[in-house]
Design an enzyme around this catalytic site. Structure first.
Site, short mmCIF file in Angstrom:
data_model
loop_
_atom_site.label_atom_id
_atom_site.label_comp_id
_atom_site.label_asym_id
_atom_site.label_seq_id
_atom_site.Cartn_x
_atom_site.Cartn_y
_atom_site.Cartn_z
N HIS A 61 -0.77 52.98 132.11
CA HIS A 61 -2.07 53.11 131.81
C HIS A 61 -2.33 52.53 130.35
O HIS A 61 -3.08 51.70 129.98
CB HIS A 61 -2.62 54.10 131.94
CG HIS A 61 -4.06 54.13 131.94
ND1 HIS A 61 -4.97 53.23 132.59
CD2 HIS A 61 -5.08 54.83 130.92
CE1 HIS A 61 -6.21 53.81 131.98
NE2 HIS A 61 -6.26 54.52 130.85
N ARG A 75 -3.52 64.18 129.96
CA ARG A 75 -2.72 63.22 131.05
C ARG A 75 -1.43 63.52 130.91
O ARG A 75 -0.87 63.44 132.22
CB ARG A 75 -3.20 62.02 130.62
CG ARG A 75 -4.33 61.41 131.25
CD ARG A 75 -4.79 60.02 130.63
NE ARG A 75 -6.05 60.07 130.76
CZ ARG A 75 -6.63 58.94 130.26
NH1 ARG A 75 -6.18 57.96 129.82
NH2 ARG A 75 -7.99 58.94 130.43
N HIS A 119 -1.70 57.23 133.58
CA HIS A 119 -2.87 57.75 134.07
C HIS A 119 -2.45 58.35 135.41
O HIS A 119 -1.73 58.06 136.14
CB HIS A 119 -3.85 56.69 134.15
CG HIS A 119 -5.34 57.11 134.29
ND1 HIS A 119 -5.71 58.08 135.49
CD2 HIS A 119 -6.14 57.16 133.44
CE1 HIS A 119 -6.86 58.29 135.12
NE2 HIS A 119 -7.38 57.83 134.25
N ARG A 162 -2.21 59.76 124.12
CA ARG A 162 -3.75 59.67 123.51
C ARG A 162 -4.78 60.60 124.38
O ARG A 162 -4.88 60.77 125.50
CB ARG A 162 -4.31 58.04 123.83
CG ARG A 162 -5.48 57.81 123.96
CD ARG A 162 -5.96 56.52 124.16
NE ARG A 162 -5.59 55.85 125.49
CZ ARG A 162 -6.67 55.94 126.45
NH1 ARG A 162 -7.89 56.01 126.06
NH2 ARG A 162 -6.44 55.69 127.59
N GLU A 189 -13.51 64.49 130.30
CA GLU A 189 -12.37 64.07 130.73
C GLU A 189 -11.37 65.17 130.28
O GLU A 189 -11.71 66.13 129.47
CB GLU A 189 -12.17 62.85 130.14
CG GLU A 189 -12.92 61.83 130.85
CD GLU A 189 -12.77 60.42 130.42
OE1 GLU A 189 -13.01 59.23 131.14
OE2 GLU A 189 -12.09 60.04 129.24
P1 FAD Z 1 -7.90 44.28 125.77
O1 FAD Z 1 -9.30 44.46 126.26
O2 FAD Z 1 -6.88 44.54 126.37
O3 FAD Z 1 -8.14 42.49 125.42
C1 FAD Z 1 -6.83 42.02 125.16
C2 FAD Z 1 -7.19 40.58 124.91
O4 FAD Z 1 -6.07 39.77 124.09
C3 FAD Z 1 -7.79 39.57 125.96
O5 FAD Z 1 -8.86 38.91 125.80
C4 FAD Z 1 -6.41 38.74 126.36
O6 FAD Z 1 -6.90 37.59 126.97
C5 FAD Z 1 -5.94 38.70 124.80
N1 FAD Z 1 -4.70 38.11 124.75
C6 FAD Z 1 -3.44 38.86 124.87
N2 FAD Z 1 -2.36 38.38 124.66
C7 FAD Z 1 -2.82 37.12 124.24
C8 FAD Z 1 -2.05 35.95 123.59
N3 FAD Z 1 -0.85 35.84 123.67
N4 FAD Z 1 -2.81 34.91 123.25
C9 FAD Z 1 -4.26 35.02 123.46
N5 FAD Z 1 -5.00 35.91 124.09
C10 FAD Z 1 -4.23 36.91 124.30
N6 FAD Z 1 -10.17 53.56 127.18
C11 FAD Z 1 -11.20 54.29 126.98
O7 FAD Z 1 -11.21 54.75 125.83
N7 FAD Z 1 -12.06 54.84 127.90
C12 FAD Z 1 -12.00 54.27 129.11
O8 FAD Z 1 -12.69 54.70 130.00
C13 FAD Z 1 -10.81 53.58 129.37
N8 FAD Z 1 -10.68 53.19 130.73
C14 FAD Z 1 -9.74 52.38 131.01
C15 FAD Z 1 -9.56 52.07 132.32
C16 FAD Z 1 -8.64 50.97 132.86
C17 FAD Z 1 -8.40 50.56 134.07
C18 FAD Z 1 -7.68 50.46 131.67
C19 FAD Z 1 -6.68 49.43 132.21
C20 FAD Z 1 -7.84 51.05 130.60
C21 FAD Z 1 -8.83 52.10 130.17
N9 FAD Z 1 -8.96 52.52 128.57
C22 FAD Z 1 -9.93 53.15 128.52
C23 FAD Z 1 -8.26 51.73 127.78
C24 FAD Z 1 -8.98 50.93 126.92
O9 FAD Z 1 -9.81 50.08 127.93
C25 FAD Z 1 -8.06 49.94 126.42
O10 FAD Z 1 -7.35 50.55 125.34
C26 FAD Z 1 -8.94 48.94 125.57
O11 FAD Z 1 -10.03 48.18 126.12
C27 FAD Z 1 -8.21 47.64 124.64
O12 FAD Z 1 -8.88 46.89 124.23
P2 FAD Z 1 -8.40 45.72 123.20
O13 FAD Z 1 -9.34 45.00 122.57
O14 FAD Z 1 -7.38 46.30 122.38
O15 FAD Z 1 -7.64 44.81 124.33
C1 SIN Z 2 -10.64 56.75 132.86
O1 SIN Z 2 -11.62 56.52 133.06
O2 SIN Z 2 -9.95 57.86 133.36
C2 SIN Z 2 -10.13 56.04 131.73
C3 SIN Z 2 -10.25 56.87 130.35
C4 SIN Z 2 -9.25 56.42 129.23
O3 SIN Z 2 -7.99 55.57 129.64
O4 SIN Z 2 -9.44 56.85 128.13
#
Ligand code: FAD
Ligand code: SIN
Length: 530
Positions: free
Chosen positions: A346, A285, A239, A381, A117
Site C-alpha cells: 500500500h 496496520r 494495508h 506509517r 483509523e
Molecule cells: P501521487 O498522488 O501518487 O502522484 C504521483 C504523481 O507522479 C502522478 O501524477 C504521476 O503521474 C506522477 N509521476 C510518477 N512518476 C513520474 C514520471 N517518471 N514522470 C512524470 N510523472 C510521474 N493516505 C492518507 O493520508 N489518507 C488516506 O486516506 C489514504 N488512502 C489511500 C488509499 C489508496 C487506495 C492508496 C493507494 C493510498 C492511500 N493513501 C492515503 C496514501 C496517499 O494517498 C499517498 O501516499 C499520497 O496521495 C501520495 O501523494 P503524492 O503526491 O506523493 O503522489
Molecule cells: C484508508 O482509507 O484505509 C487508507 C488510509 C491511509 O492509507 O492512510
C-alpha cells in the site's frame, strides 16, 4: 527534441506536487508533469482522509504520540513534531482551496466530521465521505488550471534527472530532466532552476497492491541514479483490507470501515484480532496485516472477511458510498454481508532522504510526498499521515524555493538525448515477463514475513532481471513500460538490500531469523556509489 525552460519543474501532479506548485509566487514559471493523466497516482484513490487533531478532547501531543508509537521507535521526533504542528494550517489551506470536507450533521455547521483509523487514540481523520483523495485531487487540479504561471502536462514521463555531474560540469546541481513525450515519442529536455520530485510511491513492486499501475518508484530510482541517498526502503506498508475478488484490481476497503465498527472475521465468522492486540481491529496496520497473514496461512485461506453489516444501511451509505457502490459491482452488498478482504502492498514508508524543507542531497532537487523519506513514518506509517505529510512538506519546499528565486541561475548547455545507437524493439515480451516475475518474486520472498534465505534468493533473481533490462535499455528505443520496469527493478533491489541490512524485526519489517527488536532504532541508509 524540444527544450523547455522553467523556474520550477514539478514531476508529479498528486497532492504533493500540486500543493507545491500552488504555493510558489505567481511570477514563477512552473511546469507540472504527469506521466499519465493529471488524476493518475495515489492521491485520487485516497479514501480514509487526512489526520488532524481537531476534537476538543484531542491534542497535537496525542497525534504526535500516536505517530511515534505506530512508527515503532524509528520516527524522527523533530520531523513528527514539525508535521503535526503544521497539521491545522494544512487543513485550513485545503479548505481555502475548496476541498468540501464532510461536516457533522447535528452540530455547528462548520465542525468537520472526524472518523477513526488504526493506531489513532482519538477520532482524528478529516475526510470527504470515502473519496477524500478524489476531492483533493480535483480541487487542486482545477485551481492549478486557472493559474497562468502553471503549465500542466499529461503523458510526459521523466526518464532521468540532468545533473552537472552527469554533464561533466564542475559542481553538484540538478538542472532539469529528460522527459519522454508519450504522444510523439520525442525525448525532450525540461530545464529548471529547481526540480521537485513528487512522483509517489513504489508499491507496484509487489504483485498485490492497492496502488495504481504508475506506482513504480520512478522518483526514488531517478534520485538514486543522480547520487541521492535513500533510506528505510524495507518498510513497505501492507494495508490489511483490499477487496478480494478475481475481477477487482487494486480496490481498497478503507480503514475507516474498521474505525466505524467494522470487524475482521475468519471464514467461520469468529473475530481474531483481540487475540493479537488489545486494540483489536484498530491496532496499527503492521500488526493487523501480520495477524491476517498468520491466520490465512494457518487456515490455508486466500482471504478473510470484514463485516460492518451490523450498522444501519443509512449509516453505511452515508459514510461509504463509493466502497458500497464498488462492492455492489462485484455482487457484494456490504450492508447485508461481510466483504472478502486480503492485505496488499500500500505505501512506501522509505524513500529519498530530505530535510524539513524537502531538500535532497543534490542542490536544486527537492522530494516531497510519498517518494520522500522525511523521518515522519519511521518503521510504520500511522494511517492518514501521508496526505498530511504531502501538504506540510509541499508548503515547506515551496517556501524554501521562494526564498532562493532571486539568486542568479546556472545556465549550462544541455546536450540532447542520444538515441543514435538504439533501434525499435521486437522483443517487448522481455518487459511483460520481467514485470510479472519481479512482482511475484517480491511478493513471495520480500513480503509481510521475511527470512534471510528468501531475501538472498530474491536479490539473486532481481539482479538477473536488472541485467536483462540493462541490455535491453542499451539496445532498444525507450518506452514508458521500459522506464517503469527499469525503475521498479532498481527499487526492488533497494528494498531487498535494506531488508538485508536490518538484523531485527521492527514495525513493517518482520523476519523469522531476527524476531526480536533491538534496543536502539537506526535508519537504514543506502548511498549510491559514485
Ligand atoms: P501521487 O498522488 O501518487 O502522484 C504521483 C504523481 O507522479 C502522478 O501524477 C504521476 O503521474 C506522477 N509521476 C510518477 N512518476 C513520474 C514520471 N517518471 N514522470 C512524470 N510523472 C510521474 N493516505 C492518507 O493520508 N489518507 C488516506 O486516506 C489514504 N488512502 C489511500 C488509499 C489508496 C487506495 C492508496 C493507494 C493510498 C492511500 N493513501 C492515503 C496514501 C496517499 O494517498 C499517498 O501516499 C499520497 O496521495 C501520495 O501523494 P503524492 O503526491 O506523493 O503522489
Ligand atoms: C484508508 O482509507 O484505509 C487508507 C488510509 C491511509 O492509507 O492512510
Amino acid at each position: 527534441m524540444q527544450q523547455h525552460q522553467y523556474d520550477v519543474l514539478v514531476i508529479g501532479s498528486g497532492a504533493a506536487g500540486l500543493t507545491a506548485a500552488l504555493n510558489l509566487p505567481s511570477q514563477t514559471q512552473i511546469a507540472v508533469l504527469s506521466k499519465s493523466d493529471l488524476l493518475a497516482g495515489s492521491t485520487y484513490c485516497a479514501q480514509g482522509g487526512i489526520a488532524v487533531a481537531l476534537n476538543s478532547n484531542d491534542s497535537i501531543d496525542n497525534h504526535l504520540n500516536d505517530t511515534l508509537k505506530a512508527g515503532a521507535g524509528l520516527c524522527h521526533e523533530q520531523t513528527a513534531h514539525f508535521t503535526v504542528n503544521h497539521s491545522h494550517e494544512s487543513i485550513q489551506w485545503l479548505i481555502q482551496q475548496g476541498v468540501p470536507f464532510s461536516k457533522n450533521k447535528d452540530e455547528a455547521q462548520d465542525s468537520l466530521h472526524l472518523t477513526w483509523e488504526g493506531g489513532h487514540s482519538h477520532r482524528r481523520i478529516a475526510h470527504v465521505a470515502d473519496i477524500t483523495g478524489r476531492a483533493i485531487a480535483t480541487t487542486l487540479i482545477n485551481n492549478a488550471t486557472q493559474k497562468n504561471n502553471i503549465d500542466l502536462f499529461e503523458n510526459l514521463i521523466a526518464i532521468d534527472l540532468i545533473t552537472m555531474r552527469k554533464l561533466g560540469i564542475k559542481g553538484n546541481r540538478c538542472l532539469g530532466a529528460y522527459v519522454l513525450n508519450q504522444e510523439n515519442h520525442s525525448i525532450d529536455v525540461f530545464k529548471a532552476r529547481f526540480v521537485i520530485l513528487a512522483t509517489g510511491g513504489a508499491s507496484k513492486v509487489y504483485l498485490y497492491t492497492s496502488n495504481q499501475d504508475g506506482a513504480s518508484g520512478d522518483g526514488i530510482a531517478m534520485a538514486w541514479r543522480a547520487g541521492c541517498r535513500i533510506s528505510n526502503m524495507e518498510f513497505n506498508q501492507f494495508h490489511p483490507t483490499c477487496l478480494y475478488h478475481p475481477q477487482a484490481k487494486s480496490f481498497l476497503i478503507s480503514e475507516a470501515v474498521r474505525g466505524e465498527g467494522g470487524r475482521l472475521l475468519l471464514p467461520d465468522g469468529n473475530r481474531f484480532m483481540p487475540r493479537f492486540d488489545d486494540r483489536g481491529e484498530l491496532a496499527p496496520r503492521d500488526i493487523v496485516a501480520r495477524a491476517m497473514d498468520h491466520e490465512m496461512k494457518r487456515l490455508g485461506s486466500d482471504y478473510l472477511y470484514l463485516d460492518i453489516s451490523h450498522r444501519s444501511s443509512t449509516f453505511i451509505l452515508d459514510h461509504f458510498p463509493n466502497i458500497h457502490e464498488r462492492c455492489q459491482q462485484f455482487g457484494i452488498d456490504m450492508t447485508q454481508e461481510p466483504i472478502p478482504v486480503v492485505p496488499a502492498a500500500h505505501y512506501t514508508c522509505g524513500g529519498i532522504i530530505v530535510n524539513q524543507a524537502g531538500q535532497t542531497d543534490l542542490h536544486g532537487l527537492y522530494a516531497i510526498g510519498e517518494c520522500s523519506s522525511t523521518g515522519l513514518h519511521g518503521a510504520n506509517r500511522l494511517a492518514s499521515n501521508s496526505l498530511l505529510e504531502c501538504i506540510v512538506f509541499a508548503l515547506s519546499a515551496a517556501q524554501n524555493i521562494t526564498q532562493q528565486l532571486h539568486k542568479p541561475a546556472d545556465n549550462p548547455e544541455i546536450h540532447r538525448w542520444d538515441a543514435s545507437q538504439v533501434t525499435n524493439s521486437n522483443e517487448d515480451i522481455m518487459i511483460s515477463h520481467n514485470w510479472e516475475e519481479l512482482r511475484r518474486v517480491m511478493w513471495d520472498y520480500v513480503g509481510i514475513v521475511r527470512t534471510t534465505k528468501r531475501l538472498h534468493r530474491a536479490l539473486h533473481r532481481i539482479m538477473l532481471v536488472q541485467q536483462e533490462i540493462h541490455d535491453f535499455y542499451s539496445h532498444y528505443k525507450i518506452s514508458s513500460d521500459l522506464i517503469e520496469l527499469r525503475n521498479l527493478a532498481l527499487v526492488a533491489e533497494l528494498i531487498i538490500r535494506s531488508a538485508m541490512q536490518r538484523h531485527e524485526s521492527r514495525g513493517l519489517h518482520f523476519t523469522l531469523d531476527h524476531p526480536e527488536t533491538l534496543p536502539v532504532a537506526t535508519d537504514t541508509i543506502l548511498t549510491p556509489i559514485e
